[in-house]
Design an enzyme around this catalytic site. Sequence first.
Site, PDB file in Angstrom:
ATOM      1  N   TYR A 122       0.632  -1.320   0.080  1.00  0.00           N
ATOM      2  CA  TYR A 122      -0.172   0.139   0.201  1.00  0.00           C
ATOM      3  C   TYR A 122       0.828   1.379   0.104  1.00  0.00           C
ATOM      4  CZ  TYR A 122      -3.952  -2.851   0.464  1.00  0.00           C
ATOM      5  OH  TYR A 122      -5.070  -3.992   0.576  1.00  0.00           O
ATOM      6  N   PHE A 402      -9.954  -4.851  10.867  1.00  0.00           N
ATOM      7  CA  PHE A 402     -11.011  -4.696  10.065  1.00  0.00           C
ATOM      8  C   PHE A 402     -10.889  -4.966   8.608  1.00  0.00           C
ATOM      9  CE2 PHE A 402      -9.386  -0.434  10.871  1.00  0.00           C
ATOM     10  CZ  PHE A 402      -8.989   0.121   9.503  1.00  0.00           C
TER      11      PHE A 402
END
Length: 402
Positions: A122, A402
Amino acid sequence: MTLDVRPTASAEEFAEAVYAIAQYFGGPLTDERRDRFNAVLPFERMHAAFEDGRIVGGAGAFPFEMSVPGGELRCGGVTVVGVYPTHRRRGVLRSMMDAQLRDIHERGEPIAALWASEETIYGRFGYGLGAWAGEIRLPRTWNAYAQPFERRGATRFVTPDEAAELFPPVWDALMRERPGVFRRTDAWWKLRTLRLPDEEAAHPKRFAVLELDGSVQAYAIFRLHSDFDFGSSSSRLQVVEAVGASPAATAEMWRFLLDVDWYATLEAELLPLDHPLFMLLATPRRARYQRIDSLWVRLVDVGAALSGRAYAGEGSVVFDVRDAVCPWNEGRWRVEGGVAERTDADAEIALDVAALGSAFLGAVSFAQLRDGLRLEELRDGAVGRADSLFAWRPLPWCPEIF
Ligand SMILES: CC(C)(COP(=O)(O)OP(=O)(O)OC[C@H]1O[C@@H](n2cnc3c(N)ncnc32)[C@H](O)[C@@H]1OP(=O)(O)O)[C@@H](O)C(=O)NCCC(=O)NCCS
């Protein structure tokens, strides 16, 4: 091939887009699982990549509110990012990241955050390692506190329904105390945190609260995985989550957990480096704390993000920001008096937006970024000034992946 990325618009598209990550983890996506997930992630927050009309990848973003130093910001909580194994390394992820970041920006969410399956993915999209977490494995023999400790509160088990009432205020107190915590909606508590899945029936989650001075001030979610080794217990006590609304409540809750009978090893994950447990324990070395990266943070709107957090120190600093994916962030920004504004002044620190994401919640210092070759200090002393502005305690803590 023609690739088209857009939000999903039906249960079928949603399921096919989520199915991309289900190729790698999470198992098959039943209708029941899809509906449960859809209750926390609306269709329009799930992007799908279509190749000639067929879905080949997906990327979601929970509509979060996240605590940041001194406040809260809306945040795209990036999740279930996956590309079908048949279509890897053809730019599908890049197209989805591009569309998703534009969408987050248009929605007015100044930051995005995610947990990365691999650290190499990322950074290129402007996410910086912005919080640390770690796990412990503590043998029961070494569970003593360093200081004499007398428990004052009372612990009791509660049902999931009771927990749904009693846990959220404690979580909200954590949000006020630490950056990096996202607000859980009622659906999130019910369908994720407090759900008791059939497949975990052999070692179910147990829900406990601590009542102190007349109110619930801490809670714990834990499991006991029982086992024997030549007749003696080799059980593991897995602390899924333990949160206190005050240091006293945290100390009491952990004393309760550490004293549970019959476990051989207590295990907990995702603890911040400055968790009180490491000072409470007499022998923290025995916990064998192992650190990994936690949240990756992306400033989607540099001005709004930097103006949306508080600063501990006085002074100013001028950044020259590079951002290859969100060009609206590029250029010089001055941070002064709690506000970030565009400026023509000479830049003092030049850096990629990912490095700014690393410093944003206070877990990584500008000195670390400089020494790790992640920024250029253009004026002597600028890094020190930036650190006195951005430093924040306590450190960020995101207690849930999450
Ligand atoms: C990670 C994943 C989403 C990448 O998708 P993809 O479509 O193959 O990626 P792209 O082709 O768009 O690659 C974009 C860039 O990222 C790089 N990249 C992609 N995956 C990478 C990885 N796992 N490690 C390092 N670099 C990676 C590519 O080399 C490419 O680099 P470039 O722009 O310099 O050429 C895909 O491999 C996948 O689904 N993996 C398993 C699930 C997963 O890990 N998801 C992330 C959950 S947090």
